[in-house]
Enzyme design. Structure first.
Site, short mmCIF file in Angstrom:
data_model
loop_
_atom_site.label_atom_id
_atom_site.label_comp_id
_atom_site.label_asym_id
_atom_site.label_seq_id
_atom_site.Cartn_x
_atom_site.Cartn_y
_atom_site.Cartn_z
NE ARG A 179 -3.85 -2.10 0.38
CZ ARG A 179 -3.58 -3.34 -0.02
NH1 ARG A 179 -2.48 -3.60 -0.69
NH2 ARG A 179 -4.45 -4.30 0.20
CB CYS A 227 -9.04 -0.79 4.66
SG CYS A 227 -9.86 -2.38 4.53
CD GLU A 312 -5.54 0.89 2.65
OE1 GLU A 312 -5.23 -0.22 3.09
OE2 GLU A 312 -6.45 1.08 1.83
#
Ligand code: EPU
Length: 329
Positions: A179, A227, A312
């Site tokens: 990520r 998320c 995130e």
């Protein structure tokens, strides 16, 4: 910053950012620019560099929380036709080369790319079914999930870098990790994907299976930015897990769930009752509600499990501007 006359039609002032994000909350941008071409993008980036104005590249706002105060800088949206184009390989190329190179602008819509690649019998993107965003943002944060990540199919990335202009980067220079990339201040403007010819029906079935697994686990019907936290590495494997393998590590959602935080509410924001790693926002929510809730969840998980959850989603606020990672998909 003085906006030169030639850019005036492409730059607006004091624009509300909430409607451009999935959360639907947040303040205004001092400037919002929508360049019509790569040349205009290069010139705008240079203008901001010499004027010391921070740039906030915005995709579809799928992974972004804008503070209620908004941002004091130039928000860049690559939604002009020049940045949404997708160049698909023809069947003749299939016969000639066997491989399938797709060239797409950073503004291309990810749902469209996934659907269309499957329809054309091109494999590799179906594993990203259900991930919203623009291609540029997806590459920027190396979006993905249990079934794969965009890094698996990226061949080259074209960026505009402040002070260096247009550059074409190989995957190793992009620095893909879990990520995350090492793109720094570089703005993605185009991507070359290496896909594989496959059976459209088999690809379609795979895409639909992934979609329905996600729909069963995640709150698609509500406003969220996906998320909120990255999955932490497993404590016992600390350091031994390559970043790209974190999909297989502990789930932040499961930790939040086990800490009993599902349904926890601050104002119009609450922890999803379906998946612990989603914070869902009602129309009455503010960015402050979401930030306060993020802080509470973080503290509770740290106290219960000794795990510091890392964000995130991207947060744009006035305090962090300049130092913070600013690109959002
Ligand atoms: N779980 C719970 N409670 C919850 C949520 C999850 O017990 O509230 C359990 C599940 O039952 C499962 C495990 O935790 O056993 C893993 O859950 P899930 O399959 O939902 O995967 P995840 O690790 O929570 C990751 C990505 C998602 C991606 C899914 C599926 C991250 C931070 N999240 O979630 O990505 O959609 O895998 O591929 O890497 C996103 O990036 O925005 C995102 C949603």
């Amino acid at each position: 910053m003085q906006i030169p006359a030639e850019f005036a039609p492409r730059v607006d002032r004091d624009i509300a950012l909430g409607p451009m994000t999935a959360y639907g909350v947040g303040g205004t941008a001092r400037w919002l620019a929508r360049p019509a071409s790569v040349e205009e993008l290069i010139a705008l980036v240079e203008l901001c560099r010499i004027s010391a104005v921070p740039i906030y590249p915005l995709g579809k706002g799928a992974n972004l929380l804008v503070s209620d105060d908004g941002v004091d800088g130039l928000v860049l949206r690559l939604d002009a036709a020049a940045f949404q184009d997708i160049d698909w390989p023809s069947r003749n190329e299939r016969i000639a080369h066997g491989s399938a190179i797709v060239r797409a602008g950073a503004g291309a819509d990810m749902h469209r790319l996934v659907r269309e690649s499957v329809r054309r019998g091109l494999g590799g993107l179906e594993v990203l079914a259900g991930i919203p965003g623009s291609l540029g943002g997806i590459v920027r944060m190396n979006a993905g999930g249990r079934w794969g990540q965009i890094a698996d199919v990226v061949r080259r990335v074209t960026v505009v870098e402040p002070g260096r202009g247009l550059r074409v980067l190989e995957p190793a220079e992009v620095g893909f990790a879990y990520r995350r990339t090492e793109l720094g201040e570089a703005i993605v403007c185009g991507v070359e994907l290496a896909l594989t010819w496959d059976d459209p029906q088999a690809l379609r079935e795979r895409m639909l299976a992934i979609w329905s697994a996600k729909k069963a686990a995640q709150p698609f019907a509500e406003h969220s930015a996906g998320c909120v936290f990255k999955n932490p590495p497993r404590a016992e494997m600390n350091g031994a897990v390559p970043e790209s393998a974190r999909e297989r590590s502990a789930s932040a959602g499961a930790l939040i769930d086990r800490a009993g935080l599902k349904g926890l509410r601050v104002g119009g924001a609450s922890v999803s009752t379906q998946h612990g790693n989603f914070i869902v926002a009602e129309p009455s929510a503010t960015a402050a509600d979401i930030m306060t809730l993020i802080g509470r969840v973080r503290r509770a998980v740290a106290e219960r499990f000794g795990v510091e959850l890392e964000l995130e989603i991207k947060v744009w606020d006035r305090v962090g501007s300049g130092q913070r990672e600013r690109t959002a998909c």
